[in-house]
Design an enzyme around this catalytic site. Structure first.
Site, PDB file in Angstrom:
ATOM      1  N   ILE A 172       0.841  -1.211   0.000  1.00  0.00           N
ATOM      2  CA  ILE A 172       0.000   0.000   0.000  1.00  0.00           C
ATOM      3  C   ILE A 172       0.870   1.253   0.000  1.00  0.00           C
ATOM      4  CG2 ILE A 172      -1.807   1.261   1.233  1.00  0.00           C
ATOM      5  CD1 ILE A 172      -2.866  -1.500   2.175  1.00  0.00           C
ATOM      6  N   PHE A 219       2.870   3.398   7.111  1.00  0.00           N
ATOM      7  CA  PHE A 219       2.367   2.150   6.495  1.00  0.00           C
ATOM      8  C   PHE A 219       3.144   0.939   7.016  1.00  0.00           C
ATOM      9  CE2 PHE A 219       1.582   5.477   3.369  1.00  0.00           C
ATOM     10  CZ  PHE A 219       0.278   5.229   2.983  1.00  0.00           C
ATOM     11  N   TYR A 239      -4.475  -8.364  15.379  1.00  0.00           N
ATOM     12  CA  TYR A 239      -4.173  -7.314  14.396  1.00  0.00           C
ATOM     13  C   TYR A 239      -5.074  -6.095  14.631  1.00  0.00           C
ATOM     14  CZ  TYR A 239      -4.323  -4.741  10.053  1.00  0.00           C
ATOM     15  OH  TYR A 239      -4.311  -3.728   9.131  1.00  0.00           O
ATOM     16  N   TYR A 281     -12.664 -20.565   3.342  1.00  0.00           N
ATOM     17  CA  TYR A 281     -12.741 -20.829   4.785  1.00  0.00           C
ATOM     18  C   TYR A 281     -14.150 -20.622   5.339  1.00  0.00           C
ATOM     19  CZ  TYR A 281      -7.718 -20.548   4.177  1.00  0.00           C
ATOM     20  OH  TYR A 281      -6.433 -20.728   3.738  1.00  0.00           O
ATOM     21  N   ALA A 326      -9.682 -18.837  11.926  1.00  0.00           N
ATOM     22  CA  ALA A 326      -9.786 -18.079  13.193  1.00  0.00           C
ATOM     23  C   ALA A 326      -9.706 -16.577  12.936  1.00  0.00           C
ATOM     24  CB  ALA A 326      -8.663 -18.495  14.134  1.00  0.00           C
TER      25      ALA A 326
HETATM   26  N1  UFG Z   1     -10.383 -16.365   2.281  1.00  0.00           N
HETATM   27  C1  UFG Z   1     -10.646 -17.635   1.801  1.00  0.00           C
HETATM   28  N2  UFG Z   1      -9.625 -18.318   1.221  1.00  0.00           N
HETATM   29  C2  UFG Z   1      -8.367 -17.791   1.091  1.00  0.00           C
HETATM   30  C3  UFG Z   1      -8.115 -16.498   1.575  1.00  0.00           C
HETATM   31  C4  UFG Z   1      -9.158 -15.808   2.173  1.00  0.00           C
HETATM   32  O1  UFG Z   1     -11.762 -18.157   1.911  1.00  0.00           O
HETATM   33  O2  UFG Z   1      -7.477 -18.482   0.563  1.00  0.00           O
HETATM   34  C5  UFG Z   1     -11.501 -15.615   2.907  1.00  0.00           C
HETATM   35  C6  UFG Z   1     -11.232 -15.255   4.349  1.00  0.00           C
HETATM   36  O3  UFG Z   1     -11.584 -16.311   5.212  1.00  0.00           O
HETATM   37  C7  UFG Z   1     -12.116 -14.020   4.493  1.00  0.00           C
HETATM   38  C8  UFG Z   1     -12.061 -13.353   3.121  1.00  0.00           C
HETATM   39  O4  UFG Z   1     -11.626 -14.388   2.231  1.00  0.00           O
HETATM   40  O5  UFG Z   1     -13.417 -14.395   4.749  1.00  0.00           O
HETATM   41  C9  UFG Z   1     -11.075 -12.219   3.039  1.00  0.00           C
HETATM   42  O6  UFG Z   1      -9.850 -12.643   3.614  1.00  0.00           O
HETATM   43  P1  UFG Z   1      -8.465 -11.890   3.404  1.00  0.00           P
HETATM   44  O7  UFG Z   1      -7.398 -12.709   4.054  1.00  0.00           O
HETATM   45  O8  UFG Z   1      -8.300 -11.544   1.973  1.00  0.00           O
HETATM   46  O9  UFG Z   1      -8.678 -10.504   4.169  1.00  0.00           O
HETATM   47  P2  UFG Z   1      -9.211 -10.210   5.669  1.00  0.00           P
HETATM   48  O10 UFG Z   1     -10.657  -9.822   5.529  1.00  0.00           O
HETATM   49  O11 UFG Z   1      -8.865 -11.292   6.605  1.00  0.00           O
HETATM   50  O12 UFG Z   1      -8.339  -8.987   6.094  1.00  0.00           O
HETATM   51  C10 UFG Z   1      -8.101  -7.885   5.236  1.00  0.00           C
HETATM   52  C11 UFG Z   1      -6.780  -7.266   5.626  1.00  0.00           C
HETATM   53  C12 UFG Z   1      -6.871  -6.671   6.986  1.00  0.00           C
HETATM   54  C13 UFG Z   1      -8.081  -5.767   7.094  1.00  0.00           C
HETATM   55  C14 UFG Z   1      -9.334  -6.433   6.638  1.00  0.00           C
HETATM   56  C15 UFG Z   1     -10.427  -5.404   6.650  1.00  0.00           C
HETATM   57  O13 UFG Z   1      -5.732  -8.235   5.587  1.00  0.00           O
HETATM   58  O14 UFG Z   1      -5.704  -5.958   7.202  1.00  0.00           O
HETATM   59  O15 UFG Z   1      -9.136  -6.965   5.345  1.00  0.00           O
HETATM   60  O16 UFG Z   1     -11.615  -5.801   6.078  1.00  0.00           O
HETATM   61  F1  UFG Z   1      -8.250  -5.427   8.368  1.00  0.00           F
END
Ligand code: UFG
Length: 327
Positions: free
Chosen positions: A12, A77, A145, A212, A285
């Site tokens: 970013i 950042f 986080y 997931y 988780a």
């Molecule tokens: N997911 C899957 N399979 C994968 C990867 C992700 O099903 O291989 C799902 C996750 O379980 C979740 C969604 O896709 O439900 C989004 O997951 P990400 O890992 O892409 O992103 P997160 O929502 O966990 O987190 C991101 C940023 C954070 C921020 C958040 C805010 O990494 O820093 O978005 O919405 F806080």
């Protein structure tokens, strides 16, 4: 403006540097290159290698730069940001994110810098109380986080009240995509984010991907997120920096699109371009069911709205991955 971008070699941060330079600002980047890439730093930015958790690094660089011309704004950042990693390594997250910010603010105070732009996250809301999150909604993180970022927000507010510094805190939703030049994008090993993983699967870099959980209380049982193009997000930082310095005011603003997509919908959108092989597995988780931003405050205060759609996010990420050799 003369802007110091700490973490400007990261995903970013490097996009923020591109937008600042397109807007004709002078940019100094500090990065420890732990996850950032030297080649991602725009050629017109000055680069220093330094670590936000090492005060001597920051003092050395601020002395060299501010003796010529003080920074108008410092942008932060330099944080760790992977939700599942934070669940297994909370102490590293507190050290890097909270202690790193404390040191940065100490240096900013010593050098009498008046404006700070800080990257926070939708993860501070935890399980949202409303379908669409507004900035004054309850904050109750459900992973380390989000907890570190909320602690950082509080620290910034207290420091601002004590020393008269202006802050612009941005709460990011799910950031993805790549700069239109395709010079920079999300490039790192062991990706965990949904959009690049889906695209890697479509490109055949991964055989299959996992979704997931499909038993959440959402329209198709998979989690809902608000996806925002990294260049839209980066440009908001230019607007935010100008706003707080010109108006001598502090703001806290969501950066999202007002729209949510399920994991399944993201996969379907990528599948329109190429087939994606996936399977449903257990929940991960620390995942809330739904996170969508109200972006009316960003619109009202900064005149900001996202220009890119989910389709653009997917196309730019895919084009970038093609360019870097399908990594
Ligand atoms: N997911 C899957 N399979 C994968 C990867 C992700 O099903 O291989 C799902 C996750 O379980 C979740 C969604 O896709 O439900 C989004 O997951 P990400 O890992 O892409 O992103 P997160 O929502 O966990 O987190 C991101 C940023 C954070 C921020 C958040 C805010 O990494 O820093 O978005 O919405 F806080």
């Amino acid at each position: 403006m003369k802007v110091c971008v700490i973490g400007g070699a990261g995903y970013i941060g490097s996009h923020a540097v591109y937008e600042l330079i397109r807007d004709n600002n002078e940019v100094v980047v500090i990065d420890n290159l732990s996850t950032g890439l030297r080649k991602a730093v725009h050629k017109d930015a000055k680069f220093y290698e330094g670590d936000i958790t090492v005060k001597e690094d920051l003092v050395r660089i601020f002395e060299a730069e501010c003796s010529k011309k003080p920074f108008d704004v410092v942008m932060h950042f330099a944080a760790k940001l992977i939700v599942p990693e934070s669940v297994s390594m909370p102490l590293e997250y507190y050290h890097n994110n909270v202690e790193g910010l404390r040191i940065m603010l100490e240096v900013i105070k010593e050098f009498n810098i008046k404006n700070v732009v800080f990257s926070s996250t939708a993860a501070v809301y935890g399980e949202p109380v409303h379908e669409v999150c507004s900035e004054d909604d309850r904050t109750k993180p459900i992973n380390p986080y989000g907890a570190t970022k909320l602690a950082c927000e509080e620290m910034i507010k207290w420091v601002s009240a004590a020393y008269g510094m202006n802050y612009c805190i941005f709460r990011y939703f799910n950031v993805a995509g790549a700069d239109k030049s395709l010079e920079i994008g999300l490039e790192k090993d062991n990706l965990t984010h949904l959009v690049p993983i889906t695209i890697q699967t479509a490109l055949g870099i991964r055989e299959k991907m996992q979704v997931y959980g499909n038993d959440y209380d959402t329209k198709d049982g998979t989690c809902v997120r608000d996806y925002i193009h990294v260049s839209d997000l980066a440009y908001a930082h230019v607007l935010g920096a100008k706003y707080i310095s010109e108006n001598n005011k502090s703001i806290l603003v969501n950066l999202g699109s007002n729209e949510g997509y399920t994991v399944k919908e993201v996969i379907d959108e990528v599948s329109k371009i190429r087939h994606v092989n996936y399977e449903y597995v257990e929940r991960r988780a620390g995942d809330p069911a739904k996170l969508i931003a109200s972006n009316s405050k960003a619109k009202e205060i900064l005149g900001w709205t996202p220009k890119y759609t989910l389709k653009d996010i997917i196309e730019t990420d895919m084009a970038f991955r093609d360019k870097i050799g399908r990594k």
